[in-house]
Design an enzyme around this catalytic site. Structure first.
Site, PDB file in Angstrom:
ATOM      1  N   CYS A 195      39.498   2.026 -48.704  1.00 40.97           N
ATOM      2  CA  CYS A 195      39.886   0.831 -49.447  1.00 40.97           C
ATOM      3  C   CYS A 195      40.384  -0.295 -48.535  1.00 40.97           C
ATOM      4  O   CYS A 195      40.532  -1.436 -48.989  1.00 40.97           O
ATOM      5  CB  CYS A 195      40.956   1.177 -50.475  1.00 40.97           C
ATOM      6  SG  CYS A 195      40.425   2.435 -51.660  1.00 40.97           S
TER       7      CYS A 195
ATOM      8  N   HIS B  97      44.052  -5.301 -52.559  1.00 39.56           N
ATOM      9  CA  HIS B  97      43.096  -4.292 -53.013  1.00 39.56           C
ATOM     10  C   HIS B  97      43.411  -3.945 -54.456  1.00 39.56           C
ATOM     11  O   HIS B  97      44.563  -3.685 -54.819  1.00 39.56           O
ATOM     12  CB  HIS B  97      43.200  -3.054 -52.116  1.00 39.56           C
ATOM     13  CG  HIS B  97      42.555  -1.842 -52.685  1.00 39.56           C
ATOM     14  ND1 HIS B  97      41.269  -1.834 -53.156  1.00 39.56           N
ATOM     15  CD2 HIS B  97      43.030  -0.581 -52.887  1.00 39.56           C
ATOM     16  CE1 HIS B  97      40.972  -0.629 -53.608  1.00 39.56           C
ATOM     17  NE2 HIS B  97      42.028   0.146 -53.458  1.00 39.56           N
TER      18      HIS B  97
ATOM     19  N   ASN C  45      39.076   0.428 -59.569  1.00 36.19           N
ATOM     20  CA  ASN C  45      39.194   0.499 -58.115  1.00 36.19           C
ATOM     21  C   ASN C  45      37.802   0.677 -57.523  1.00 36.19           C
ATOM     22  O   ASN C  45      37.197   1.735 -57.644  1.00 36.19           O
ATOM     23  CB  ASN C  45      40.098   1.672 -57.742  1.00 36.19           C
ATOM     24  CG  ASN C  45      40.300   1.823 -56.245  1.00 36.19           C
ATOM     25  OD1 ASN C  45      39.553   1.289 -55.437  1.00 36.19           O
ATOM     26  ND2 ASN C  45      41.317   2.579 -55.858  1.00 36.19           N
TER      27      ASN C  45
END
Length: 332
Positions: A116, A257, A287
């Protein structure tokens, strides 16, 4: 090749998601959960998932094409393609295939894996190539298809992840628009978030044993990842601001993020960033790992909210564990 300078500018953005959206209501037919339960704990309402026919390279190429189009740069003039991903179609890498799909015939292409945090690690990597005078036009793509590696019977993780791609074009520029950055890793916490290989013993000859197997589903210690993020992300943003000689009140946008709305809220509160400056689109995408930052950025740019000259504080965090922050100005 004439060098324009030793700075960088982010001159174009693009994004792409699979057409199929999976809502919280639909998930409640798969596992014991509800829209209220998911939304109240994560901020996510739906996520997009790729069909068996859709490749990561296809999705990444779509995002890359959009970024090149915005910047009005022909693919043939791209010098370098960096693909930030943890879910490549080919374990040997997918960046070169994307190069072929785009027709970027002279570009060097390679994959970069930092989960990520991948997009921010890629941004800093691209900047070093440009600042050194090696390349002038770098296409950075963050793309992941986490649905491939999600355990759809585990309600702790299947509610979180989605598929997507985002891209930016980074070009040599007289004025450096990457104002400051800080990157970190801590392998002692590696077990908090994994997509791990699980070997199985195989004997090929007497006395010659080896391991063959496959990758397992994503596993995560959500509480530990949350504690890690809300502790480390504000610190790394503050260090990046210090390097940029800026204070938090001088930024126009906070772009984190897109992991969990609770994390976004906690980090922004610790930094005293008002909600109207916090970019969030995870309600619609979940996500998407390395794709989440460029995907959210592209939406804001195309909606006219992020304007040329705006200063953005961005941070990625995730498996590794890795994390980092960058302060950059949108446009030249």
């Amino acid at each position: 090749m004439q060098q324009l300078g030793l700075g960088i500018a982010i001159t174009g953005s693009g994004s792409a998601v699979p057409p199929t959206a999976l809502s919280n209501e639909q998930l409640s037919q798969i596992v014991e959960t509800s829209d209220e339960w998911i939304a109240s704990r994560t901020g996510i309402r739906e996520r997009h998932v790729g069909s068996p026919e859709l490749s990561l390279a296809d999705l990444a190429a779509q995002a890359g094409e959009a970024a090149l189009s915005m910047a009005a740069l022909p693919a043939a003039e791209v010098d370098l393609i960096i693909l930030a991903t943890s879910t490549a179609d080919d374990l040997f890498g997918s960046a070169a295939l994307i190069q072929a799909k785009l027709g970027a015939s002279r570009a060097v292409a390679f994959d970069l894996t930092a989960a990520c945090s991948g997009f921010l690690f890629g941004l800093v990597t691209a900047a070093q190539f440009i600042r050194a005078g090696t390349y002038q036009n770098v296409l950075l793509i963050g793309a992941d298809m986490l649905s491939r590696w999600t355990d759809w019977s585990d309600r702790r993780t299947c509610i979180l992840f989605g598929d997507g791609a985002g891209a930016v074009l980074i070009q040599a520029n007289e004025r450096d628009c990457l104002l400051g950055f800080e990157l970190r890793s801590d392998g002692t916490q590696n077990n908090c978030l994994n997509l791990a290989y699980q070997p199985q013993a195989k004997s090929v000859l007497e006395g010659v044993d080896l391991g063959q197997g496959n990758y397992q589903f994503i596993t995560m210690n959500g509480q530990e990842v949350y504690r890690f993020a809300v502790r480390q992300v504000p610190e790394v943003i503050e260090k990046s601001l210090y390097r940029a000689k800026l204070t938090i009140d001088q930024i126009d946008w906070l772009l984190l993020h897109q992991a969990n709305q609770r994390i976004l809220d906690a980090v922004s509160q610790r930094l005293n960033v008002p909600p109207e400056k916090v970019i969030s689109n995870l309600a619609h995408y979940g996500n998407t790992s390395a794709a989440s930052i460029p995907l959210a950025l592209d939406e804001e740019v195309r909606q006219g909210r992020v304007k040329p000259g705006d200063i953005i504080a961005s941070s990625g965090f995730g498996a590794g564990l890795t994390w980092g922050a960058a302060i950059f100005r949108w446009g030249r």
